[in-house]
Design a protein around this motif. Structure first.
Motif, PDB file in Angstrom:
ATOM      1  N   GLN A 187       1.251   4.373  -0.922  1.00 39.01           N
ATOM      2  CA  GLN A 187       1.044   5.749  -0.488  1.00 39.01           C
ATOM      3  C   GLN A 187       0.529   5.856   0.948  1.00 39.01           C
ATOM      4  OE1 GLN A 187       0.152   5.008  -3.882  1.00 39.01           O
ATOM      5  NE2 GLN A 187       2.109   5.973  -4.331  1.00 39.01           N
ATOM      6  N   ALA A 188      -0.109   4.809   1.433  1.00 39.84           N
ATOM      7  CA  ALA A 188      -0.762   4.927   2.744  1.00 39.84           C
ATOM      8  C   ALA A 188      -0.592   3.670   3.584  1.00 39.84           C
ATOM      9  CB  ALA A 188      -2.251   5.237   2.552  1.00 39.84           C
TER      10      ALA A 188
ATOM     11  N   ASP B 220       0.885  -1.159   0.000  1.00 38.54           N
ATOM     12  CA  ASP B 220       0.000   0.000   0.000  1.00 38.54           C
ATOM     13  C   ASP B 220       0.927   1.213   0.000  1.00 38.54           C
ATOM     14  OD1 ASP B 220      -2.004   1.822   0.221  1.00 38.54           O
ATOM     15  OD2 ASP B 220      -2.850   1.043   2.091  1.00 38.54           O
TER      16      ASP B 220
ATOM     17  N   ASP C 147       7.575   8.506   2.835  1.00 35.82           N
ATOM     18  CA  ASP C 147       7.111   9.584   1.965  1.00 35.82           C
ATOM     19  C   ASP C 147       6.321   8.962   0.825  1.00 35.82           C
ATOM     20  OD1 ASP C 147       8.491  11.464   3.530  1.00 35.82           O
ATOM     21  OD2 ASP C 147      10.345  11.067   2.427  1.00 35.82           O
ATOM     22  N   GLY C 148       5.022   9.206   0.818  1.00 36.81           N
ATOM     23  CA  GLY C 148       4.143   8.519  -0.130  1.00 36.81           C
ATOM     24  C   GLY C 148       4.512   8.699  -1.584  1.00 36.81           C
ATOM     25  N   GLU C 149       5.095   9.867  -1.928  1.00 36.67           N
ATOM     26  CA  GLU C 149       5.433  10.091  -3.335  1.00 36.67           C
ATOM     27  C   GLU C 149       6.501   9.128  -3.827  1.00 36.67           C
ATOM     28  OE1 GLU C 149       7.774  13.153  -0.868  1.00 36.67           O
ATOM     29  OE2 GLU C 149       5.778  12.241  -0.910  1.00 36.67           O
ATOM     30  N   ARG C 150       7.281   8.545  -2.917  1.00 36.33           N
ATOM     31  CA  ARG C 150       8.312   7.584  -3.335  1.00 36.33           C
ATOM     32  C   ARG C 150       7.692   6.282  -3.825  1.00 36.33           C
ATOM     33  NH1 ARG C 150      13.455   6.154  -0.289  1.00 36.33           N
ATOM     34  NH2 ARG C 150      13.875   5.505  -2.437  1.00 36.33           N
ATOM     35  N   GLY C 151       6.420   6.071  -3.535  1.00 38.63           N
ATOM     36  CA  GLY C 151       5.750   4.880  -4.032  1.00 38.63           C
ATOM     37  C   GLY C 151       5.736   4.789  -5.541  1.00 38.63           C
ATOM     38  N   GLU C 152       5.837   5.943  -6.211  1.00 37.58           N
ATOM     39  CA  GLU C 152       5.854   5.946  -7.674  1.00 37.58           C
ATOM     40  C   GLU C 152       7.109   5.295  -8.234  1.00 37.58           C
ATOM     41  OE1 GLU C 152       5.294   9.919  -8.986  1.00 37.58           O
ATOM     42  OE2 GLU C 152       3.290  10.126  -8.088  1.00 37.58           O
TER      43      GLU C 152
ATOM     44  N   ASN D 141      -2.805  -0.505  -8.733  1.00 37.97           N
ATOM     45  CA  ASN D 141      -1.804   0.109  -9.590  1.00 37.97           C
ATOM     46  C   ASN D 141      -0.950  -1.010 -10.172  1.00 37.97           C
ATOM     47  OD1 ASN D 141       0.201  -0.556  -7.552  1.00 37.97           O
ATOM     48  ND2 ASN D 141      -0.514   1.247  -6.419  1.00 37.97           N
TER      49      ASN D 141
END
Length: 415
Positions: free
Chosen positions: A189-190, A187, A238-243, A273
């Motif tokens: 981003q969260a 999961d 840091d959720g943006e690192r999930g990308e 995703n």
């Protein structure tokens, strides 16, 4: 010596052409073609579960196989079944592709249209290599004898249905029975696995995303060794690192985890995703958690249909777990099974807000009391799924002792 050859070809005309030519090779035993990457991996896993000797010596992968791209599929087969010689069949036989194919773990490349002489040469070379590897593995005390550990993904029909609680308790149950266990949080981003187990760790799954070859040492550095004995691969803080974590990275990461642990539990959250779709596709068992209400069941149905449309997972291959179950509710497991087309787990999980709230707030999910009906149900589910170790007398082994009591897997399942 007979060479067993398994073609993986999605196009019917190409499959007929390849099978016809393979049947003309001396001492060749071509199997019926498989039409997609999922079918290929499932078949190899079933064969490897019986014996290393059941695997074909050679697998031919057509360039247009799907849904997993051919090079990623070759890498996956090479990682999970190292004694199988893989050959790519492609129109483009240039040096650039040849280098990429060999880096992925293939034993050769054959250009289309097929030439009998080239096909015979490549198959013979791959078969000879496969035989040599099997001879070597046969003498190794720690040689892999199958596809590795069991991978279980846990996804949610919608937010708040209990995905993380389910994933954590399944991992705890498997570890308590004596298995080596990894719990991965996809999961991205969260993810809340770290919060539920009171973990602060600077490394995450994102740190493995850019690594081409995940060695045991690299994997170990990314895992947090929890006090329960479970290896945790956490979502990035840091959720943006999930990308950074794409489907290619997930395939490598899951394969590495599978090769080092007997049980791998993956929290996939509720959002689809490319990353968690790859995990669901690779999983031996896919769980979809829902609550017995209209909104959640509709969400489960949408998720199942999405997986089917994208050729990620068929409905009948998905197990639905009913959480917060109550016998008096209008929506019962049988109705959920009919609506979703999935198989509903025999073990339903009752609601337990009062039981869960203290350990969730404290970040001590491992301290959930033995008498908790939620814990008993989820550990019983672990037994139903075969995640716990079984002794020679057929009993489920293992007892997890925390600060607030203990629970045996055998007792949990019998209740």
């Amino acid at each position: 010596m007979t060479t067993r050859i398994l073609p993986a070809v999605g196009e019917p005309d190409a499959a007929r052409s390849i099978t016809t030519l393979l049947s003309q090779l001396p001492d060749a035993e071509p199997a019926a073609p498989v039409g997609d990457s999922t079918s290929l991996l499932d078949l190899l896993a079933r064969l490897a579960a019986d014996s290393l000797d059941e695997l074909p010596e050679v697998v031919l992968v057509h360039e247009r196989i799907g849904p997993v791209p051919a090079l990623e599929l070759i890498r996956e087969v090479a990682l999970r079944f190292p004694a199988v010689g893989v050959i790519l069949v492609t129109v483009d036989a240039g040096p650039g592709l040849y280098s990429a194919v060999m880096d992925s773990g293939a034993r050769g490349l054959i250009a289309l249209p097929l030439s009998y002489d080239e096909l015979a040469q490549r198959v013979q070379a791959a078969a000879g290599w496969s035989t040599g590897v099997r001879r070597h593995l046969g003498h190794g005390a720690e040689a892999p004898s199958g596809p590795g550990g069991t991978v279980v993904t846990v996804s949610g029909a919608k937010g708040g249905v209990g995905v993380t609680v389910t994933a954590v308790q399944l991992a705890l149950a498997a570890q308590a029975s004596g298995r080596t266990v990894a719990l991965a949080d996809l999961d991205l981003q969260a993810g809340d696995v770290a919060s539920y187990l009171d973990v602060q760790f600077r490394r995450s799954i994102a740190d493995l995303a850019g690594i081409q070859d995940i060695s045991p040492r690299v994997l170990q550095e990314a895992l947090f060794a929890h006090q329960t004995g479970i290896g945790l691969l956490l979502a990035p803080g840091d959720g943006e690192r999930g990308e950074e974590v794409d489907d290619r990275a997930v395939r490598q990461i899951v394969s590495a985890l599978r090769n080092r642990h007997e049980v791998v539990v993956i929290d996939c959250g509720t959002q689809m995703n490319g990353a968690n779709a790859a995990a669901v596709e690779m999983a031996d068992t896919t769980l979809l958690v829902t609550t017995p209400d209209v909104v959640s069941v509709r969400g489960a149905k949408r998720m199942v249909r999405l997986w089917d449309r994208l050729q990620i997972r068929k409905a009948e291959e998905t197990i639905t777990v009913v959480n917060r179950y109550n016998r008096t509710t209008e929506i019962q497991p049988q109705l959920i099974e009919k609506i979703t087309g999935t198989r509903v787990a025999k073990t339903a999980v009752p609601a337990g807000y009062k039981e869960l709230q203290p350990v969730v707030d404290a970040g001590r999910m491992q301290d959930l009391e033995a008498k908790s009906t939620v814990k008993q149900a989820l550990w019983g589910l672990a037994g139903e799924l075969g995640l716990v170790r079984v002794t020679e007398d057929g009993q489920k082994q293992g007892r997890f002792r925390g600060d607030r009591g203990s629970i045996s897997v055998r007792r949990a399942r019998s209740r």
